[in-house]
Design a protein around this motif. Structure first.
Motif, PDB file in Angstrom:
ATOM      1  N   PRO A 128      28.176  50.063  13.903  1.00 14.24           N
ATOM      2  CA  PRO A 128      29.518  49.876  14.695  1.00 14.24           C
ATOM      3  C   PRO A 128      30.753  50.746  14.044  1.00 14.24           C
ATOM      4  O   PRO A 128      30.945  50.298  13.045  1.00 14.24           O
ATOM      5  CB  PRO A 128      29.844  48.409  14.539  1.00 14.24           C
ATOM      6  CG  PRO A 128      29.075  48.039  13.250  1.00 14.24           C
ATOM      7  CD  PRO A 128      27.841  49.145  13.420  1.00 14.24           C
ATOM      8  N   HIS A 129      31.115  51.646  14.735  1.00 13.67           N
ATOM      9  CA  HIS A 129      32.256  52.445  14.458  1.00 13.67           C
ATOM     10  C   HIS A 129      33.116  53.158  15.622  1.00 13.67           C
ATOM     11  O   HIS A 129      32.416  53.367  16.594  1.00 13.67           O
ATOM     12  CB  HIS A 129      32.140  53.387  13.179  1.00 13.67           C
ATOM     13  CG  HIS A 129      31.102  54.353  13.555  1.00 13.67           C
ATOM     14  ND1 HIS A 129      31.379  55.303  14.794  1.00 13.67           N
ATOM     15  CD2 HIS A 129      29.838  54.626  13.142  1.00 13.67           C
ATOM     16  CE1 HIS A 129      30.214  55.982  14.719  1.00 13.67           C
ATOM     17  NE2 HIS A 129      29.459  55.744  13.962  1.00 13.67           N
ATOM     18  N   PRO A 130      34.305  53.431  15.676  1.00  8.72           N
ATOM     19  CA  PRO A 130      34.741  54.011  16.878  1.00  8.72           C
ATOM     20  C   PRO A 130      34.351  55.254  17.082  1.00  8.72           C
ATOM     21  O   PRO A 130      34.075  56.018  16.296  1.00  8.72           O
ATOM     22  CB  PRO A 130      36.460  54.393  16.506  1.00  8.72           C
ATOM     23  CG  PRO A 130      36.686  53.114  15.398  1.00  8.72           C
ATOM     24  CD  PRO A 130      35.423  53.163  14.854  1.00  8.72           C
TER      25      PRO A 130
END
Length: 291
Positions: A6-8
Motif C-alpha cells: 500500500p502506497h500512492p
C-alpha cells in the motif's frame, strides 16, 4: 511479481497553486486526439482489411478536422492536436492544415498502441517513430505527449524525459498541473485530464463496442457543470476530443455551444498545452529563485 504494497501510485506531491496569467481564474485546455484510422489498427490489426471499420477514422481528414479548424477559428481559439505518427504519414495535408491554422501539434504515439509496462521495446518504438514522423513530414519536434488509450508508467515517463518532452496530458489525479517525480529526478509536467470531457465516452459506438449515445443536452449539461465547478476551484479543464467524434454534425454543435458558453466569461485563460507548461516552468523558476 507485482508490487501490491500500500502506497500512492503517484509519488508527486499535490499540484502547486501557481497563479494563472493575467489574473485569470481558471484555464480551458482544448485538446484533440487525432487518431484517424490508427486507433482502429491499434485496437485490432486485422482492421486494416475491414474498410468500413477503418472509415470511422477516415472521416477525420475528409470532414472532421476541416470543420473543427473552421469552428476554432470562428471562436478565436488555439488548441493542441495530439497526433499519432501513423496519421501524420497517412494524412500529411490534414496535419499541415492544423499547423497552418496556428495550433500546437503534440505527440500521441505512432500506431496508437497502449503503453504497457514490461513492453519497453514497444514503447520506445512507438515514441521514436512518432518523433520521426513529426520531424520528417511537419518539421516539428513536439513538446507535449498524450498517451494512446490514456495509459502511462514510470518507464514511459522516463523515456519521455530522455527524449525532451516538456509535458504530458494523460493522468487523472489532479485539477492543476504538477511535475512528475521519477527515481532519477524530475519528470515532465503533467496537465491532468478531466475524463468527463472525453467525447469518445458520449459519442462513439460501433459494432465491436456498442454503447448508447448521449444527446446534445446531456453532454452540454455535463460539460457546463464540470467547467463551472472547475472555474470556482481555479483549475484547468482539459478536454479530450476526437475529430471522428466531435467532427460529426450534432457533436460539432455541442462544441460550438460549449465554447460560446465559456466565452461569456472574461476570467478564463484558453491555452494550449505548451503555453500552460511554459507558464508552469516560469512559476517554478520564480519559486526556486525565492528560496
Amino acid at each position: 511479481m507485482f508490487d501490491r504494497e500500500p502506497h500512492p501510485a503517484n509519488p508527486a506531491p499535490p499540484a502547486p497553486s501557481f497563479p494563472w496569467p493575467g489574473g485569470a481564474r481558471c484555464v480551458l485546455f482544448p485538446g484533440f486526439d487525432v487518431d484517424a484510422e490508427s486507433v482502429w489498427i491499434g485496437m485490432d490489426q486485422r482492421n486494416v482489411d475491414r474498410l468500413v471499420t477503418m472509415s470511422y477514422g477516415g472521416y477525420e481528414a475528409r470532414v472532421g478536422v476541416p470543420k473543427i479548424l473552421k469552428l476554432l477559428a470562428r471562436h478565436e481559439v488555439k488548441a493542441t492536436f495530439f497526433i499519432t505518427g501513423w496519421t501524420i504519414m497517412a494524412h500529411p495535408a490534414m496535419c499541415e492544415a492544423i499547423l497552418a491554422h496556428g495550433h500546437e501539434v503534440a505527440h500521441h504515439g505512432y500506431l496508437h498502441l497502449r503503453p504497457e509496462p514490461g513492453q519497453e521495446d514497444v514503447m520506445v518504438e512507438e515514441v521514436d517513430r512518432g518523433f520521426d514522423a513529426m520531424m520528417r513530414v511537419l518539421g516539428v519536434k513536439p513538446k507535449g505527449y498524450r498517451a494512446p488509450s490514456g495509459e502511462s508508467s514510470t518507464g514511459l515517463l522516463q523515456l519521455l524525459t530522455d527524449r525532451g518532452i516538456q509535458y504530458s496530458s494523460s493522468w487523472r489525479d489532479d485539477i492543476r498541473p504538477y511535475r512528475h517525480v521519477l527515481p532519477n529526478g524530475p519528470g515532465p509536467i503533467e496537465i491532468p485530464v478531466n475524463y468527463s470531457f472525453d467525447d469518445w465516452n458520449f459519442g462513439m459506438t460501433h459494432r465491436s463496442g456498442s454503447r448508447a449515445l448521449f444527446g446534445r443536452e446531456e453532454v452540454l449539461s455535463i460539460w457546463r457543470d464540470e467547467f463551472d465547478q472547475m472555474r470556482e476551484w481555479g483549475g484547468v479543464t482539459t478536454m479530450i476530443m476526437h475529430p471522428q467524434v466531435t467532427g460529426r454534425p450534432m457533436r460539432y454543435r455541442i462544441l460550438d455551444e460549449f465554447l460560446t458558453y465559456v466565452r461569456r466569461y472574461d476570467d478564463v485563460w484558453l491555452a494550449t498545452g505548451q503555453e500552460i507548461a511554459a507558464h508552469y516552468e516560469r512559476c517554478e523558476r520564480d519559486c526556486q529563485a525565492a528560496e
